[in-house]
Design a protein around this motif. Structure first.
Motif, PDB file in Angstrom:
ATOM      1  N   ARG A   6       0.829  -1.189   0.000  1.00  0.00           N
ATOM      2  CA  ARG A   6       0.000   0.000   0.000  1.00  0.00           C
ATOM      3  C   ARG A   6       0.868   1.244   0.000  1.00  0.00           C
ATOM      4  O   ARG A   6       2.050   1.178   0.312  1.00  0.00           O
ATOM      5  N   ALA A   7       0.275   2.370  -0.305  1.00  0.00           N
ATOM      6  CA  ALA A   7       0.989   3.626  -0.122  1.00  0.00           C
ATOM      7  C   ALA A   7       1.157   3.836   1.376  1.00  0.00           C
ATOM      8  O   ALA A   7       0.199   4.014   2.095  1.00  0.00           O
ATOM      9  N   PRO A 473      -6.311  10.138   2.810  1.00  0.00           N
ATOM     10  CA  PRO A 473      -6.324   9.069   1.799  1.00  0.00           C
ATOM     11  C   PRO A 473      -5.505   7.843   2.192  1.00  0.00           C
ATOM     12  O   PRO A 473      -5.872   6.718   1.844  1.00  0.00           O
ATOM     13  N   LEU A 474      -4.391   8.038   2.913  1.00  0.00           N
ATOM     14  CA  LEU A 474      -3.572   6.880   3.271  1.00  0.00           C
ATOM     15  C   LEU A 474      -4.286   5.980   4.275  1.00  0.00           C
ATOM     16  O   LEU A 474      -4.227   4.751   4.173  1.00  0.00           O
ATOM     17  N   VAL A 475      -4.955   6.592   5.254  1.00  0.00           N
ATOM     18  CA  VAL A 475      -5.670   5.788   6.241  1.00  0.00           C
ATOM     19  C   VAL A 475      -6.874   5.117   5.596  1.00  0.00           C
ATOM     20  O   VAL A 475      -7.133   3.921   5.811  1.00  0.00           O
ATOM     21  N   MET A 496     -14.632   3.644   0.959  1.00  0.00           N
ATOM     22  CA  MET A 496     -13.467   4.319   1.535  1.00  0.00           C
ATOM     23  C   MET A 496     -12.340   4.454   0.511  1.00  0.00           C
ATOM     24  O   MET A 496     -11.707   5.517   0.395  1.00  0.00           O
ATOM     25  N   ILE A 497     -12.090   3.386  -0.244  1.00  0.00           N
ATOM     26  CA  ILE A 497     -11.001   3.431  -1.210  1.00  0.00           C
ATOM     27  C   ILE A 497     -11.330   4.404  -2.344  1.00  0.00           C
ATOM     28  O   ILE A 497     -10.453   5.123  -2.838  1.00  0.00           O
ATOM     29  N   PHE A 509      -0.771   2.915  -6.029  1.00  0.00           N
ATOM     30  CA  PHE A 509      -1.065   1.940  -4.972  1.00  0.00           C
ATOM     31  C   PHE A 509      -2.515   2.049  -4.519  1.00  0.00           C
ATOM     32  O   PHE A 509      -3.172   1.032  -4.256  1.00  0.00           O
ATOM     33  N   ILE A 510      -3.018   3.258  -4.435  1.00  0.00           N
ATOM     34  CA  ILE A 510      -4.409   3.426  -4.016  1.00  0.00           C
ATOM     35  C   ILE A 510      -5.351   2.970  -5.134  1.00  0.00           C
ATOM     36  O   ILE A 510      -6.391   2.344  -4.869  1.00  0.00           O
TER      37      ILE A 510
END
Length: 596
Positions: A6-7, A473-475, A496-497, A509-510
């Protein structure tokens, strides 16, 4: 299925504290300092007739090359790798065959300056300027050298030859001002700098220098007004102007007012140690000296503009400006910190560590420098040395959590998950109530917990992080991806994604997480579309290529699926588990449930 890629948040200490150094400033254009050679240079490049070894030798000297043309090609490779020391050596070798080549002279000059080799750059700068070449940097090198020698007529002449575009526009006015100040013409200095309210993005920088000039001219009321403007616009102000303003107030016999300025900065930057010694000095008496003349003022100007260039993602020109600042102020801790940060951002970890080590143990920036050194050593492949440094720091300051956070980050990036959890737990304990509002601590500890196999605690941390930062965005991506990979809450995870992708539409990655969510929901055509996008952004990631292979298989594109799987195996490196899982699919494909 696969260990998720993941990022993952990475916040180098350099990035986290850069704002403390900066004077508010705007964006300015610049001509690239590297790139394809123009028509004046290709003779050397085209004349190469052999294989060139461009790998530096063990002692740091450039590797031998077969010819001057080979040296030129090697220099281009070194510039591409941001190794300006090697580039300068290769370019000097190339000049032996074509000493009058203007493009070679410009490249060699800039490489030498960027490597901090100012004395070697000076003859080339003079040749460029005296030969009538229009160069955007050579006059600046000559001006800095003249200011260093207090040869103000020479400095003024060099600045008249400086093209006024990009960052040169602000630099020329500031340096012309310091030339006039060096000659005792303070009104002329202020006229050269111009008013502080031009609204060009550099007003705070200009106000800072106007204040320094006004104090030298013994006009304290006007100096104070300019100092106050220099820290306006940023909560608490920023480090260099705050330090200068407080010093002025101390010299004016106003320690309480100086304390208020310092404490305002510390309140806005509660983790910073940079003003602790200034505050302690107030209790012991003894004010710091003023700026110290034109040479130090010019160094301050070059430092400020180097910082502006770095903040605007112009590391090449920022490094050159920073090295000129270091030439004028070789003992400056803030300049060393900046140069090291730039080198670190270019992947020159060993060089960055060497520069950060110049910062004296008695400097207010020593703690920040040591944290950077630890991270630089880890990035440079020396994690044990990095962990040793930061572990000593953990014990040295039991009231602080930043060394523990850095230790946790190093251990996490080295996939030493349980040890990372322990470090983050200790940081959480040290932070007390502040930890409850620290989304990043929750996030990185959640990663370490999830990889350690403690999903219940990890999920709690991710949810808590989203309570603090609902749209980060990362969480969103990490928690959403993990739910998808675990086959849990798929619709919620998909939402969420998608929110994370909306925030970072170019993050491969996202986008991979979004494609994988579609895959797990059985929406294979949509999965293919997103995973193809993800591979475009991150073509070298084995997990993303593997995911695309799975999606291709599900839509009947079996040949392409096997191609992606083979590519994923070739990219898997030392991840034996991933390679074995993909090899099984290459042998047997996937069944209707997505299993081999």
């Amino acid at each position: 299925m696969h260990a998720p890629k993941r990022a993952v948040l990475s916040l180098p200490i350099a990035a986290a504290t850069a704002v403390l150094l900066l004077v508010s400033c705007g964006t300015a254009d610049e001509t690239p300092v590297t790139g394809t050679p123009d028509a004046s240079a290709p003779a050397l490049a085209q004349a190469s007739d052999g294989v060139v070894d461009i790998v530096p030798e063990a002692d740091g000297a450039p590797a031998p090359v077969s010819s001057p043309s080979g040296a030129y090609l090697a220099a281009l490779a070194a510039i591409s790798a941001r190794d300006m020391t090697a580039a300068a050596d290769y370019l000097l070798a190339a000049l032996t065959a074509d000493s009058g080549n203007g493009e070679l002279l410009r490249r060699t000059h800039l490489a030498l300056v960027s490597a901090g080799r100012i004395p070697e750059a000076l003859p080339i700068a003079r040749e460029l300027v005296e030969g009538g070449s229009v160069d955007r940097f050579a006059p600046l090198t000559l001006a800095a050298d003249a200011l260093d020698r207090e040869a103000f007529d020479e400095a003024a002449d060099a600045l008249r030859r400086l093209p006024l575009d990009g960052y040169n526009t602000i630099l020329a006015s500031l340096l012309e001002g310091w030339v006039a100040a060096g000659e005792g013409d303070f009104d002329g200095a202020l006229a050269a700098m111009g008013p502080a309210d031009i609204d060009d993005g550099f007003d705070a920088v200009r106000a800072h220098h106007i204040a320094l000039i006004e104090e030298l001219a013994d006009r304290p009321e006007r100096a104070e007004a300019a100092f106050a403007r220099s820290i306006d616009g940023e909560p608490g102000g920023v480090y260099r102007p705050v330090l200068a303003y407080g010093g002025f107030l101390e010299r004016s016999g106003r320690p309480d007012d100086a304390r208020a300025v310092y404490e305002s900065f510390r309140a806005a930057n509660p983790d910073s140690l940079w003003l602790d010694r200034a505050v302690a000095r107030l209790d012991g008496g003894g004010a710091p000296p003023p700026i110290g003349g034109a040479r130090k003022g010019a160094a301050e100007a070059l430092f400020a503009v180097a910082n502006a260039a770095r903040s605007n993602d112009r590391p090449g020109i920022a490094l050159a400006f920073g090295q000129l600042a270091a030439h004028l102020a070789p003992g400056s801790d803030v300049v060393s910190l900046l140069i090291g940060d730039i080198l670190e951002s270019q992947g020159r970890y060993e060089d960055a560590v060497a520069v950060w080590r110049r910062i004296d143990a008695g400097s207010p920036l020593d703690w920040s420098a040591r944290l950077r050194i630890a991270l630089g050593l880890d990035d440079g492949g020396q994690p044990d040395r990095a962990i040793a440094i930061v572990s000593r720091m953990v014990d040295e300051r039991p009231d602080r959590s930043d060394a523990l956070m850095t230790l946790g980050d190093i251990l996490r990036m080295r996939e030493r998950w349980p040890e990372a959890v322990e470090a983050y737990d200790d940081a959480f304990a040290r932070m007390g109530a502040d930890a409850e509002t620290d989304w990043r601590l929750r996030y990185v500890r959640g990663i370490a917990l999830e990889r350690s196999g403690d999903w219940d605690r990890a999920e709690g941390d991710f949810v808590a992080a989203l309570d603090i930062e609902p749209d980060h965005p990362l969480v969103l991506n990490y928690l959403g991806y993990t739910w998808v990979d675990r086959g849990e809450r798929l619709e919620q995870a998909l939402d969420m994604i998608q929110r994370a992708v909306n925030r970072r539409p170019d993050d491969g990655f996202i986008i991979d997480s979004l494609g994988w969510a579609f895959y797990r929901l059985g929406r294979y055509e949509e999965a293919v579309a997103q995973l193809e996008r993800a591979v475009e952004y991150e073509p070298g990631d084995p997990v993303i290529n593997d995911h695309l292979g799975d999606a291709f298989w599900k839509v009947g594109r079996r040949v392409e699926a096997r191609f992606q799987w083979r590519r994923a195996v070739s990219l898997s490196g030392d991840d034996d588990a991933l390679a074995a899982a993909i090899q099984a699919k290459l042998r047997s494909g996937l069944d209707d449930d997505g299993e081999t």
